[in-house]
Design a protein around this motif. Structure first.
Motif: not given
Length: 233
Positions: A52-72
């Protein structure tokens, strides 16, 4: 915009899910939605995503990455990564992450070989995944004399020579096609090997030329864009 269709295709294929490598991305407008990964799993009708990837370094991408870490950590995602990030933006993720990204998906082809970026990633244990691997279908690139010469030598197409170069250069390569014959051709790369001299000839084609250029305005637009995922067919 194709996750539901991909999920249906997986079900109808009859292939064991374990034999399929499933990769998708989170769109910027979903980065702050707590259930974004769960909704992605629902659309794909699967229990887990392989990458699963962060699509673009746009918006609050750190929050998006944290969501992916949780899912991982919950076993819903087997690996996580980034797409279209610069080295500085990647370092920003390093500063806050608990699980390092495995992949950077970015534009790579013979006209834009990104050797410095690949060196940086290698030091961090990351690898390149190449999109626009054929230079966005640029005929000038595909018809370069070196590819025509090697295609004749090996009995392959110019595109197959370029894709073989990617493989030998250590790039994860994801050519896109809707044509079944082209898809089969894109996989037919493993019965020949380019020589070191031939790899050097292709390396000499690098022009640092990109077909996609990100801008602050474009990233802002991405963050504001809400794909109609509920209308997927």
């Amino acid at each position: 915009m194709n996750e539901k269709a991909v999920g249906r295709a997986i079900r109808k294929s009859g292939i064991d899910r374990k034999e399929i490598f499933l990769e998708t991305k989170l769109w910027p407008s979903f980065y702050e939605q707590a259930d974004a990964v769960e909704k992605t799993l629902e659309r794909l009708d699967t229990d887990y995503i392989d990458l699963l990837l962060i699509h673009q370094p746009a918006g609050n991408y750190v929050a998006g990455y944290k969501l992916m870490e949780k899912a991982y950590k919950e076993g819903k995602v087997r690996a996580i990564g980034l797409s279209n990030f610069t080295p500085d933006q990647i370092r920003e993720i390093f500063d806050v992450c608990e699980v390092k990204p495995a992949i950077l998906q970015t534009e790579v082809h013979p006209y834009s070989q990104e050797q410095e970026l690949k060196t940086f990633l290698a030091k961090e244990g990351m690898v390149i995944q190449a999109w626009y691997p054929l230079g966005h279908g640029d005929k000038a690139l595909i018809q370069e004399p070196v590819f025509s010469k090697l295609a004749q030598k090996y009995g392959k197409s110019n595109a197959q020579i370029i894709l073989r170069w990617h493989v030998q250069a250590g790039n994860i390569v994801i050519p896109g096609s809707k044509n079944p014959d082209h898809i089969k051709s894109n996989l037919d790369l493993f019965d020949f090997v380019l020589t070191d001299t031939e790899m050097a000839e292709i390396a000499a084609l690098n022009q640092n030329k990109r077909y996609y250029t990100s801008t602050p305005d474009l990233l802002k637009a991405y963050a504001a864009m809400v794909p109609p995922v509920d209308e997927q067919k």
